[in-house]
Design a protein around this motif. Sequence first.
Motif, PDB file in Angstrom:
ATOM      1  N   LYS A  65       0.831  -1.210   0.000  1.00 43.06           N
ATOM      2  CA  LYS A  65       0.000   0.000   0.000  1.00 43.06           C
ATOM      3  C   LYS A  65       0.865   1.259   0.000  1.00 43.06           C
ATOM      4  O   LYS A  65       0.605   2.207  -0.739  1.00 43.06           O
ATOM      5  CB  LYS A  65      -0.934  -0.004   1.201  1.00 43.06           C
ATOM      6  N   GLU A  71      -4.014  -1.376  -3.812  1.00 41.12           N
ATOM      7  CA  GLU A  71      -4.896  -1.698  -2.694  1.00 41.12           C
ATOM      8  C   GLU A  71      -4.690  -3.159  -2.309  1.00 41.12           C
ATOM      9  O   GLU A  71      -4.889  -4.061  -3.121  1.00 41.12           O
ATOM     10  CB  GLU A  71      -6.349  -1.454  -3.091  1.00 41.12           C
ATOM     11  N   ASN A  94      -6.298  -1.788  10.883  1.00 30.94           N
ATOM     12  CA  ASN A  94      -7.238  -0.670  10.841  1.00 30.94           C
ATOM     13  C   ASN A  94      -6.530   0.676  10.939  1.00 30.94           C
ATOM     14  O   ASN A  94      -6.843   1.602  10.194  1.00 30.94           O
ATOM     15  CB  ASN A  94      -8.276  -0.815  11.950  1.00 30.94           C
ATOM     16  N   GLU A  96      -3.691   1.411   9.961  1.00 32.64           N
ATOM     17  CA  GLU A  96      -2.957   1.642   8.713  1.00 32.64           C
ATOM     18  C   GLU A  96      -3.900   1.728   7.521  1.00 32.64           C
ATOM     19  O   GLU A  96      -3.468   1.734   6.374  1.00 32.64           O
ATOM     20  CB  GLU A  96      -1.909   0.552   8.494  1.00 32.64           C
ATOM     21  N   ASN A  97      -5.207   1.781   7.802  1.00 33.36           N
ATOM     22  CA  ASN A  97      -6.233   1.918   6.766  1.00 33.36           C
ATOM     23  C   ASN A  97      -6.218   0.747   5.780  1.00 33.36           C
ATOM     24  O   ASN A  97      -6.480   0.915   4.590  1.00 33.36           O
ATOM     25  CB  ASN A  97      -6.106   3.256   6.043  1.00 33.36           C
ATOM     26  N   ARG A  99      -8.262  -2.355   5.164  1.00 30.93           N
ATOM     27  CA  ARG A  99      -9.559  -2.843   5.634  1.00 30.93           C
ATOM     28  C   ARG A  99     -10.175  -3.911   4.747  1.00 30.93           C
ATOM     29  O   ARG A  99     -11.304  -4.310   4.967  1.00 30.93           O
ATOM     30  CB  ARG A  99     -10.500  -1.656   5.774  1.00 30.93           C
TER      31      ARG A  99
END
Length: 116
Positions: A65, A71, A94, A96-97, A99
């Motif tokens: 990422k 993604e 979470n 680190e975004n 998801r």
Amino acid sequence: MFYDKLCGGKKVIAIELDPPADVDIEKYIKSLKSLKELDVDAVTIADCPVGRARIDSSLMAYKIKNEVGLEPVVHLTCRDRNLNATKALLLGLNIENIRNLIVVTGDPIPTAEKVE
């Protein structure tokens, strides 16, 4: 972008690429950059595929990422973690975004051959 395309009913391209089995990841990262240039939307990262140790899928997702801009979709294998370890990993992903997850039980760990 990946999530928005999914929700919008648009076609997405996701490629599964097992993480490397050793610390030499230069070729792996180069391959991911090539996939990004081909407009791949996401890369799914298996967690110890076929029960063999490889670079951790969640740590590889972070690197993908941040260094490649693709993604990541992390395979989370429950076979190898207790509840506390699972919660800790989910909290870390979470913040680190990261998801996008595929939660699986995982392949059985290969056993040693019988000696007769």
